[in-house]
Design a protein around this motif. Structure first.
Motif, PDB file in Angstrom:
ATOM      1  N   LEU A   1       0.830  -1.196   0.000  1.00 34.57           N
ATOM      2  CA  LEU A   1       0.000   0.000   0.000  1.00 34.57           C
ATOM      3  C   LEU A   1       0.874   1.261   0.000  1.00 34.57           C
ATOM      4  O   LEU A   1       0.575   2.242  -0.686  1.00 34.57           O
ATOM      5  CB  LEU A   1      -0.947   0.001   1.209  1.00 34.57           C
ATOM      6  CG  LEU A   1      -2.055  -1.066   1.170  1.00 34.57           C
ATOM      7  CD1 LEU A   1      -2.775  -1.146   2.506  1.00 34.57           C
ATOM      8  CD2 LEU A   1      -3.052  -0.792   0.043  1.00 34.57           C
TER       9      LEU A   1
ATOM     10  N   VAL B   1      -9.249   8.512   1.741  1.00 34.16           N
ATOM     11  CA  VAL B   1      -9.327   7.125   1.257  1.00 34.16           C
ATOM     12  C   VAL B   1     -10.581   6.499   1.846  1.00 34.16           C
ATOM     13  O   VAL B   1     -10.824   6.606   3.041  1.00 34.16           O
ATOM     14  CB  VAL B   1      -8.079   6.332   1.700  1.00 34.16           C
ATOM     15  CG1 VAL B   1      -8.246   4.854   1.397  1.00 34.16           C
ATOM     16  CG2 VAL B   1      -6.827   6.880   1.023  1.00 34.16           C
ATOM     17  N   ILE B   2     -11.407   5.879   0.997  1.00 37.11           N
ATOM     18  CA  ILE B   2     -12.587   5.218   1.551  1.00 37.11           C
ATOM     19  C   ILE B   2     -12.438   3.703   1.578  1.00 37.11           C
ATOM     20  O   ILE B   2     -13.022   3.044   2.407  1.00 37.11           O
ATOM     21  CB  ILE B   2     -13.907   5.641   0.866  1.00 37.11           C
ATOM     22  CG1 ILE B   2     -13.906   5.317  -0.622  1.00 37.11           C
ATOM     23  CG2 ILE B   2     -14.190   7.115   1.096  1.00 37.11           C
ATOM     24  CD1 ILE B   2     -15.270   5.507  -1.253  1.00 37.11           C
ATOM     25  N   THR B   3     -11.624   3.168   0.680  1.00 38.38           N
ATOM     26  CA  THR B   3     -11.401   1.721   0.774  1.00 38.38           C
ATOM     27  C   THR B   3     -10.089   1.340   0.088  1.00 38.38           C
ATOM     28  O   THR B   3      -9.522   2.120  -0.683  1.00 38.38           O
ATOM     29  CB  THR B   3     -12.587   0.918   0.198  1.00 38.38           C
ATOM     30  OG1 THR B   3     -12.431  -0.469   0.539  1.00 38.38           O
ATOM     31  CG2 THR B   3     -12.688   1.031  -1.304  1.00 38.38           C
ATOM     32  N   ILE B   4      -9.614   0.151   0.426  1.00 40.18           N
ATOM     33  CA  ILE B   4      -8.433  -0.417  -0.215  1.00 40.18           C
ATOM     34  C   ILE B   4      -8.794  -1.818  -0.683  1.00 40.18           C
ATOM     35  O   ILE B   4      -9.674  -2.450  -0.093  1.00 40.18           O
ATOM     36  CB  ILE B   4      -7.231  -0.493   0.769  1.00 40.18           C
ATOM     37  CG1 ILE B   4      -7.653  -1.177   2.080  1.00 40.18           C
ATOM     38  CG2 ILE B   4      -6.672   0.885   1.047  1.00 40.18           C
ATOM     39  CD1 ILE B   4      -6.520  -1.407   3.048  1.00 40.18           C
TER      40      ILE B   4
ATOM     41  N   PRO C   1     -14.549   4.559   8.066  1.00 40.26           N
ATOM     42  CA  PRO C   1     -14.454   3.145   7.684  1.00 40.26           C
ATOM     43  C   PRO C   1     -13.000   2.651   7.707  1.00 40.26           C
ATOM     44  O   PRO C   1     -12.078   3.431   7.934  1.00 40.26           O
ATOM     45  CB  PRO C   1     -14.990   3.147   6.262  1.00 40.26           C
ATOM     46  CG  PRO C   1     -14.629   4.494   5.723  1.00 40.26           C
ATOM     47  CD  PRO C   1     -14.597   5.435   6.898  1.00 40.26           C
ATOM     48  N   ARG C   2     -12.834   1.370   7.449  1.00 40.98           N
ATOM     49  CA  ARG C   2     -11.509   0.748   7.471  1.00 40.98           C
ATOM     50  C   ARG C   2     -10.539   1.438   6.523  1.00 40.98           C
ATOM     51  O   ARG C   2      -9.365   1.604   6.826  1.00 40.98           O
ATOM     52  CB  ARG C   2     -11.649  -0.734   7.086  1.00 40.98           C
ATOM     53  CG  ARG C   2     -10.325  -1.434   6.887  1.00 40.98           C
ATOM     54  CD  ARG C   2     -10.552  -2.853   6.383  1.00 40.98           C
ATOM     55  NE  ARG C   2      -9.296  -3.505   6.048  1.00 40.98           N
ATOM     56  CZ  ARG C   2      -9.234  -4.710   5.511  1.00 40.98           C
ATOM     57  NH1 ARG C   2     -10.345  -5.386   5.271  1.00 40.98           N
ATOM     58  NH2 ARG C   2      -8.064  -5.259   5.220  1.00 40.98           N
ATOM     59  N   GLY C   3     -11.047   1.829   5.364  1.00 44.25           N
ATOM     60  CA  GLY C   3     -10.186   2.420   4.344  1.00 44.25           C
ATOM     61  C   GLY C   3      -9.450   3.652   4.845  1.00 44.25           C
ATOM     62  O   GLY C   3      -8.314   3.909   4.457  1.00 44.25           O
ATOM     63  N   ALA C   4     -10.112   4.423   5.725  1.00 47.28           N
ATOM     64  CA  ALA C   4      -9.504   5.651   6.216  1.00 47.28           C
ATOM     65  C   ALA C   4      -8.211   5.356   6.977  1.00 47.28           C
ATOM     66  O   ALA C   4      -7.331   6.202   7.063  1.00 47.28           O
ATOM     67  CB  ALA C   4     -10.485   6.390   7.107  1.00 47.28           C
TER      68      ALA C   4
ATOM     69  N   ALA D   1      -6.549   2.447   6.257  1.00 42.32           N
ATOM     70  CA  ALA D   1      -5.831   1.556   5.354  1.00 42.32           C
ATOM     71  C   ALA D   1      -5.213   0.373   6.099  1.00 42.32           C
ATOM     72  O   ALA D   1      -4.039   0.079   5.963  1.00 42.32           O
ATOM     73  CB  ALA D   1      -4.779   2.327   4.555  1.00 42.32           C
TER      74      ALA D   1
END
Lengths: 487, 411
Positions: free
Chosen positions: A286, A307-310, B122-125, B127
């Protein structure tokens, strides 16, 4: 069970072939081992329709990429899915990279890519892409490159194929291909035997294993993982083109692009992995992706909070290096469509054409249907009907279309019910068809509603509702359930 | 196009108190637009107690607390629409909303109160690397699933973040027969109220791992395992400290974000420190006649303060309608200095008493809170999780244009 022809794999390749074959009087069955269409590599890639300057002239990839690029706009229009010709830039920030840009342009011209242009006026570059690195020296502009939603495309292709007579069987894993006297007679699946004389292998990263079932072992597939970030739609317009760095021998590099939905997408890197199920993102991976993207667009450094998702996806890298699209004398009736990594999404419609050609060469009787209908109605989006028609005279009959379930992406209950009626049977299936749960809260608010609607429409207990099939139950227990059991 | 006096976006704690106060102040036509299926907002799923200690001087649970306001809404005959999503607001106070009964609704308001609340990160924030199985929830989603819908999301739980909802959920999981393996917190101190750490973790012997984070998530279909690691002072995981915890559920309680998508669309100015609109002592935003209150302005830790901010916003929205809104020429800006994350309101007139909400950056003991050069308030302890509220009287304000708020050790 019986079919004239079986396609193994419901990804972008399998579904494009299915739709192409649905033009003919042929009983086609598509089998997919996952719970829905597009749940493999298709759901996890950048969604770029490449212009076609990357691949070495004369390769299958190079030819089919450029051809595919020309076919997509019409297909997207027929299927009612968004396709945006944003154009792409390959950006050089160092002197030594400038040579590669020139080489790419020559390559593109040999591949018949139209409209390629080198922009070397830094002022102009910075004006056209205000957030690009100020180290930019020049860029190769390819006006034909564009973006699409790969999972929406696969789902729409599958729906259209289905309406034209293709059967689709999900959660059906091929265990063996049955041969008699050098010819295919059927397949064995977890759901039983299916008789057929023709099999098209579009099994993505598993295509080597399917091929081996026919004794064809001249290639292997290595899963090459790519990791991504998706950022908030508030960054819509932050970049205007698909921005590529200068490519390396391994990949086209870490891209910064918008998606058709208006998010910003960053990725992918490229790392070989051992397991074909290894979809885990990693800290170093990442970091590599974000740092790579920052080289092109330095302002992203302050956007990490958006960032909202990975996610990660797997490319099907073949040991051959090129796409493998071939039929065989032994066994007869088997066609490999394997090693379809990038630009597989772009090339898919051209791959389907090539498959039809192979079938015709195999003296199959391919007779066109008279009633083939190429168009598909997309799900009626409440929010779209509002913005295009201020008075909203076409108020749908079903009041559910006025009830907003997903706040972030403005998805109505009517749309969700429609997605379920069209085949969504999981949480992710709804997400990919409607975008509910794909916004900035990532399902935080709509998850309970989606569980309720799925459970109601499918007449299933909530605990049977899964995220993506198999054992991915979302709410496995009821409150006080264990107390009830003890009693 | 329907004309209304005061449109209130959101029927939670902030919106309902704003509606009540607007009506009481004299606005006749007040309309609450709520996207959920009932009034009350997030409090309806907060079945634990601890609400109303300041406002009612009583210890209530969430539904009890908010039901008092819902009752008043009914008594005053305040109009509301449920299952109604506001899609757009324009600066001239035209609203576009949508529900299944009316279809698209076009409204013209004289004043608007933004009370949309906040959402969870959310989780993405963060990472957090790893796979993406089922079994990862934000704390509020798990709470709704458990306490409204009646589902237990898992039986072996790890909670990342020690925010209040995470702490409350830790206790709820234990009460429902699940095992909470650990609460993992990046900072060297808990993120939630002190009383919640004691009552939800310590009383139930749930381990709190401070200065730890989650470095990996495993599981293909359902969550199988998470990896925790200790972090150094720069919050980087320390190699060799990784530990795997087998679990089927990961709960994220890692922060709340004011939900200002409508505000952004309106073009009102947003304070990057709070994530909410800049407001003055009347809770008016940078656009005239547009007010904001509650968690849409900044994330509160106590609902009592949300209610109060709603009352201020509602009262002043009504005054705009009645043409009695006091507009002062004076405008003193308040800014955050040493050890202060933010101060709300960001602008005051200095002409009347005002409550300041101050969020500190780091915990500290025996501190002095300076507002400008003249004023000092003493506090035995300050924590980032516990908002400091100070009342500033008009005669205490000497400076004319700018006041900086700092928190420092008492000399």
């Amino acid at each position: 069970m019986k079919a004239d022809l079986i396609i193994i794999g419901g990804g972008i390749v399998g579904t494009t072939i299915a739709r192409e074959l649905s033009k003919y009087k042929l009983q086609v069955l598509l089998v997919e081992k996952e719970a829905d269409i597009g749940f493999g590599s298709t759901k996890a890639n950048t969604g770029i329709i490449h212009a076609g300057y990357d691949d070495i002239p004369g390769t299958i990839k190079a030819n089919l990429c450029v051809r595919g690029n020309t076919l997509w706009p019409q297909i997207a229009a027929e299927l009612g899915i968004p396709f945006i010709r944003t154009g792409s830039w390959v950006v050089a920030c160092k002197d030594e990279e400038a040579n590669t840009i020139l080489k790419l342009k020559r390559r593109g011209i040999m591949n018949n890519v139209p409209g390629l242009q080198i922009i070397d006026d830094r002022k102009q570059l910075l004006m056209l892409e205000p957030n690009i690195s100020n180290k930019v020296l020049l860029a190769l502009y390819a006006p034909t490159a564009g973006i699409i939603s790969p999972y929406e495309a696969a789902i729409a292709l599958a729906e259209n194929a289905y309406h034209n007579g293709v059967q689709i069987q999900l959660e059906t894993e091929v265990k063996d291909i049955l041969l008699e006297k050098n010819a295919i007679v059927g397949i064995r699946t977890n759901r039983g035997l299916i008789e057929t004389n023709s099999v098209i292998n579009a099994a993505g990263i598993y295509s080597d294993e399917i091929s081996a079932m026919c004794g064809i072992n001249h290639f292997s597939i290595t899963p090459v993982r790519g990791e991504y970030f998706v950022l908030d739609k508030n960054l819509n317009g932050y970049v205007r083109h698909i921005l590529f760095p200068v490519p390396t021998p391994v990949s086209k590099g870490i891209v910064v692009s918008k998606t058709v939905a208006g998010n910003l997408i960053i990725g992918p890197n490229a790392n070989n992995v051992n397991e074909k199920t290894d979809l885990a993102t990693t800290k170093p991976g990442l970091n590599e992706v974000f740092e790579g993207a920052q080289k092109l667009v330095p302002g992203l450094a302050s956007k990490r909070g958006m960032v909202i998702t990975i996610f990660a996806g797997l490319r099907a890298e073949s040991s051959i290096g090129d796409f493998i699209i071939e039929a065989y004398d032994s066994p007869r009736g088997f066609i490999n469509v394997a090693g379809i990594k990038s630009p597989g999404l772009t090339a898919a419609p051209a791959i389907a054409e090539k498959v039809i050609q192979l079938l015709k060469n195999m003296d199959s009787d391919l007779n066109e249907k008279k009633n083939y209908n190429p168009s598909r109605e997309s799900i009626q989006r409440t929010i779209d009907s509002l913005s295009t028609n201020q008075s909203w005279t076409n108020m749908p009959k079903d009041p559910n279309y006025g009830h907003m379930i997903c706040r972030c992406e403005h998805v109505s209950e009517g749309e969700i019910v429609e997605a379920i009626q069209r085949g969504a049977n999981t949480f992710d299936g709804i997400k990919f068809r409607t975008r509910a749960g794909m916004g900035r809260c990532q399902g935080g608010f709509c998850t309970p509603h989606l569980i309720r609607i799925l459970s109601r429409e499918l007449d299933l207990k909530a605990k049977s509702i899964t995220k993506h099939g198999r054992f991915s139950s979302i709410v496995p227990y009821e409150v006080k359930e264990s107390l009830m059991e003890e009693r | 196009m329907q004309n209304i006096d005061v449109a209130i976006i959101g029927g939670g704690a902030a919106g309902l108190s704003a509606a009540i106060e607007a009506k009481k102040t004299g606005a006749e036509n007040v309309l609450v637009l709520e996207r959920g299926e009932e009034l009350g907002g997030i409090l309806q799923q907060c079945i634990h107690t601890g609400f109303g200690l300041h406002y009612f001087k009583e210890n209530l649970n969430g539904p009890e607390y908010i039901s008092r306001f819902i009752k008043t809404v009914h008594e005053l005959g305040i109009d509301y629409k449920l299952n109604t999503m506001v899609l757009q607001i324009s600066p001239n106070k035209k609203l576009l909303a949508m529900n299944s009964v009316d279809g698209p609704l076009r409204l013209q308001a004289k004043a608007i109160v933004l009370a949309m609340g906040c959402r969870e990160k959310p989780r993405g924030a963060l990472a957090i690397p790893g796979t993406r199985p089922a079994g990862i929830f934000t704390a509020g989603t798990a709470q709704r699933l458990m306490d409204v819908e009646g589902y237990l999301v898992g039986k072996k739980i790890v909670i990342l973040g020690s925010g209040d909802i995470g702490l409350i959920m830790a206790r709820r999981f234990v009460m429902e027969g699940a095992k909470v393996e650990a609460v993992v917190e990046l900072m060297p101190y808990p993120g939630g109220l002190h009383r919640n750490v004691v009552q939800c973790l310590e009383d139930f012997q749930i381990p709190l791992l401070l200065q730890h984070t989650i470095t990996n998530i495993q599981g293909r279909d359902r969550l199988k395992r998470v990896t925790t690691a200790k972090v150094d002072k720069r919050f980087t995981p320390i190699p060799g400290t990784e530990k795997n915890i087998e679990c089927d559920t990961l709960i994220l309680s890692v922060g709340l974000i004011p939900e200002n998508e409508l505000s952004r669309g309106l073009g009102i100015l947003i304070d990057t420190k709070t994530g909410g609109p800049f407001v003055d002592e009347h809770m008016e935003t940078s656009e005239r006649g547009l007010f904001a209150c509650g968690n849409v302005v900044h994330v509160h830790d106590l609902v009592d303060h949300v209610t109060w901010s709603g009352e201020v916003a509602g009262k002043n929205a009504a005054r705009v309608v009645l043409d009695t809104f006091p507009r002062y020429k004076e405008r003193i800006s308040l800014s955050a200095g040493r050890n202060v994350q933010y101060v709300v309101p960001q602008f005051i007139s200095g002409k009347k008493p005002v409550n300041l909400s101050i969020r500190v950056k780091r915990p500290a003991r025996r501190v002095e809170i300076n507002i400008g050069n003249e004023l000092a308030f003493h506090k035995p302890v300050v924590r980032p999780s516990e908002m400091v509220v100070l009342t500033l009287r008009e005669n205490q304000i000497m400076e004319k244009t700018k006041l900086t708020v700092i928190v420092r050790k008492r000399r």
